[in-house]
Design a protein around this motif. Sequence first.
Motif, short mmCIF file in Angstrom:
data_model
loop_
_atom_site.label_atom_id
_atom_site.label_comp_id
_atom_site.label_asym_id
_atom_site.label_seq_id
_atom_site.Cartn_x
_atom_site.Cartn_y
_atom_site.Cartn_z
N VAL A 527 37.12 -53.53 -16.31
CA VAL A 527 35.72 -53.20 -16.54
C VAL A 527 35.26 -53.87 -17.83
N ARG A 528 34.16 -54.62 -17.75
CA ARG A 528 33.63 -55.30 -18.92
C ARG A 528 32.19 -54.91 -19.22
N GLY A 529 31.68 -53.94 -18.47
CA GLY A 529 30.32 -53.49 -18.71
C GLY A 529 29.85 -52.62 -17.55
N VAL A 530 28.53 -52.32 -17.56
CA VAL A 530 27.95 -51.45 -16.53
C VAL A 530 26.61 -52.03 -16.11
N TYR A 531 26.39 -52.11 -14.79
CA TYR A 531 25.07 -52.42 -14.26
C TYR A 531 24.35 -51.11 -13.98
N ALA A 532 23.08 -51.05 -14.39
CA ALA A 532 22.29 -49.83 -14.21
C ALA A 532 21.04 -50.15 -13.41
N LEU A 533 20.83 -49.43 -12.31
CA LEU A 533 19.62 -49.54 -11.49
C LEU A 533 18.90 -48.20 -11.58
N THR A 534 17.71 -48.22 -12.18
CA THR A 534 16.96 -46.98 -12.43
C THR A 534 15.62 -47.07 -11.72
N THR A 535 15.36 -46.08 -10.87
CA THR A 535 14.13 -46.05 -10.08
C THR A 535 13.32 -44.81 -10.46
N GLU A 536 12.00 -45.00 -10.62
CA GLU A 536 11.14 -43.84 -10.89
C GLU A 536 10.88 -43.10 -9.59
N ILE A 537 11.17 -41.82 -9.57
CA ILE A 537 11.01 -41.01 -8.34
C ILE A 537 10.06 -39.85 -8.59
N THR A 538 9.15 -39.98 -9.57
CA THR A 538 8.22 -38.88 -9.86
C THR A 538 7.39 -38.52 -8.64
N HIS A 539 6.87 -39.55 -7.94
CA HIS A 539 6.04 -39.26 -6.76
C HIS A 539 6.88 -38.63 -5.65
N ILE A 540 8.14 -39.01 -5.58
CA ILE A 540 9.01 -38.40 -4.56
C ILE A 540 9.24 -36.92 -4.89
N LYS A 541 9.49 -36.64 -6.17
CA LYS A 541 9.70 -35.25 -6.58
C LYS A 541 8.45 -34.41 -6.33
N ASN A 542 7.29 -34.99 -6.65
CA ASN A 542 6.03 -34.26 -6.41
C ASN A 542 5.83 -33.99 -4.93
N THR A 543 6.16 -34.98 -4.12
CA THR A 543 6.04 -34.82 -2.66
C THR A 543 7.01 -33.76 -2.16
N GLU A 544 8.25 -33.80 -2.72
CA GLU A 544 9.23 -32.79 -2.32
C GLU A 544 8.75 -31.38 -2.65
N ARG A 545 8.18 -31.26 -3.86
CA ARG A 545 7.69 -29.93 -4.25
C ARG A 545 6.54 -29.48 -3.34
N GLU A 546 5.67 -30.44 -2.98
CA GLU A 546 4.54 -30.09 -2.11
C GLU A 546 5.03 -29.71 -0.72
N LEU A 548 7.97 -28.55 -0.05
CA LEU A 548 8.65 -27.26 -0.17
C LEU A 548 7.64 -26.12 -0.22
N ARG A 549 6.53 -26.38 -0.94
CA ARG A 549 5.49 -25.35 -1.02
C ARG A 549 4.89 -25.11 0.36
N ILE A 550 4.62 -26.20 1.09
CA ILE A 550 4.03 -26.05 2.42
C ILE A 550 4.99 -25.32 3.35
N ALA A 551 6.28 -25.65 3.21
CA ALA A 551 7.27 -25.04 4.11
C ALA A 551 7.49 -23.57 3.80
N HIS A 552 7.25 -23.14 2.57
CA HIS A 552 7.57 -21.78 2.15
C HIS A 552 6.33 -20.93 1.85
N GLN A 553 5.14 -21.46 2.04
CA GLN A 553 3.94 -20.72 1.64
C GLN A 553 2.99 -20.55 2.83
N ASP A 554 2.42 -19.38 2.91
CA ASP A 554 1.42 -19.12 3.93
C ASP A 554 0.10 -19.74 3.50
N SER A 555 -0.44 -20.59 4.32
CA SER A 555 -1.62 -21.36 3.92
C SER A 555 -2.88 -20.48 3.79
N LEU A 556 -2.93 -19.37 4.52
CA LEU A 556 -4.14 -18.53 4.49
C LEU A 556 -4.16 -17.63 3.27
#
Length: 736
Positions: A527-546, A548-556
């Motif tokens: 091993v002579r180093g490390v390659y790092a691939l970093t992706t922003e997933i903020t929109h994915i996390k927001n979508t997941e939370r939404e 999850l909210r839709i799946a667990h919340q009564d809309s009315l």
Amino acid sequence: MLARRDPHGLWPLFAAFAITGGLSLYALALARANHSPVALWLANGALVGWLVQRPLARTWPLLLASFLGFVAAKLYLGDALSEAVLIGVCNVLETAIVCETIHRRFPSITPHTRFMDLARVGVLSALAASVICALAMMWIMNLWAQLDVLMVANTLFRAHFVGMVISGSTSLAIVTPYLWRLKPARPGTLVRDLGLLAALTAGVLVESRVPLVFLVYPQLLWLVFRHRFVGMVVGVAMIAVGVSLATTLGIGPFNLVVGATPAFRVAMGQVFIGVTCLVALPVVLALSEQDRLRKQMQESELRYRLLADNSGDLVMRIRSNGDRMYVSPSVKDLLGWEVEDFQRPRPDLIHPDDRERIASEVAKLRMQGGDTTATYRLQHKDGHYLWIEAFARLVPSPDGDDAKDIIYTGRDVTERVCIEQALMESQSQMRTVTDNIPAVIARIDMDERYTYVNRFVEQISGEVPPEIIGRTVHEVRGNALYDRLKPYLERAYAGQPVMFEYEATYRGKPMHFQSHYVPDRDAHGRVRGVYALTTEITHIKNTERELLRIAHQDSLTGLANRRYFSERVPVFLKQAQQHDMAVLLALVDIDNFKTINDTYGHAIGDVVLAEVGQCLQKLVREGEIVARIGGDEFVVVCNDINNIKQAKAFVQSLWERLHMEIDTGVAQVKVSLSVGAAICLNEISADAVMKLADDALYKAKEAGRDTYRFLTHGLGDNGGNDDNSSSETIKLRRAQ
């Protein structure tokens, strides 16, 4: 044992014993027969050729054999054993000093050995050893009391020193084949020249009326000139033996001195032999060194010519006016031109785009000296261009006119340049791709320093790659974030790919990232180093939370739905059992909800459901569950209940506060509810608890609606009974 281990090793021992014993017996017997000192002691130097190229630790058998040979000769002549042993030790010490001194300075004698240095070391070591040996022998033989003690010491010293020089150089020449090949000659010529020297030496030593001994010098020098070391060694040895015989026997020109004693004649003979060595030795060393250097130069020129003529590289020697004094034949294979075509300057063959640069490099080289390297294009005879990598050095001209020539070496690097250009193009394309990938791509070395970062990092943090490259992860990310990243870096440095998620704040905005660390390994897997691939997933996390909210919340109503209730209740019950706590589950049903829908419409019904849901949400505390699990059915779950009275009070409060009149904007709708509650201890089955609460609700409806009932389970004798009329306090926790 030695014979069994190495039978061939006995012959050198026998030879050392015989040579030392024989030479010692010859010198001692001759001196005693004529009542004169020993003129020439050859025994010690005879072993030098054998021993000088071996370490002292490996030569002791030969030294021991020579010691025994000397002692045997002394005993044969009737000398005392003690004196023979002591003097034998002195002779061994003298031989060992010379051999070890030369061996330390010259571990091996090769064609590259400088003979001047070898002779200087040998003569100085022989001089020192002879002085030590002469003084020791004076002490052993108790010669200090004699009147002519200086003469005796001088005679001993000269006999050992001159003998060491003559016999040592002779034996060295005999066992060193290279010295025989310095000036090869026909054996017949050598025998003839040696015969002339022997006859001349015998003649001048027999003649007692006129001192003619100097006549041996021209013939000796002729031998040295014709045969180098062989001629000098054998010639001086012949002269030394003849002179020692003449002085010992009292014949020859050394008797011309009136009243000369035997000791004086010996001294005169030793001086003559020493002068002979001083005459011949410097000449043969100078000639041999000249031969060695000439041979090395010829070999060097031959190797250079061989390399230059057969090398695939173009080699040239260029004068200051541009004329090419030498052009290697490889120009034909390299550029298609004949050597004659390339003798004159050909700047027209240089690519037009490179001519000015190359002319500037040549001018700079001639002005500043040293060397330079340039890559440029040269035209092939067929018309196409080749990339040439040229190395040029400014050196003094071998023509001896104080001019400076350029030694030029050029090789075809067209394939390499094409590969480099393709690599640069590939790298450019790769950088374009990586800079436009919507992810941060970076490489981190073993010191945790960034060596590469693509340009997408600007969109994330606002930093540009040049500001990041060369800095450490700790410097770029800061203390808090570095502490979170460091464990993953350590796992990647250990050779383990790792993927993880983390949160960070950039430009005042919280963001979510997913990183993948991959070890960078060399060709050997390290091993002579490390390659790092970093992706922003903020929109994915927001979508997941939404989602999850839709799946667990009564809309009315905004309350949790049946799915969330079904997932959470088993966990809720398990936690209550682990802490030995009771759980209260209440089912709330709106009375006559179908009549409300039929009378006012479904829109008004939805308003009623929403209002009931908001009221329930206000009545429960954080951590408790309130959910809509059916059309007009709600559920409330809590575990902060200490006794039956408290549970009844909570259910009654819930029932009372849910009596309301809702203004729907169209009509005032009165709402009443039926509540069925179950309170259980150590019940981990959600279905069992729901069944108990449903039974309580059924009892409330059976009692005419608009009321509540609750049942208990796992609480002793009252378990499972309707406790609506009881006000007795019952502790719900088990006795510890």
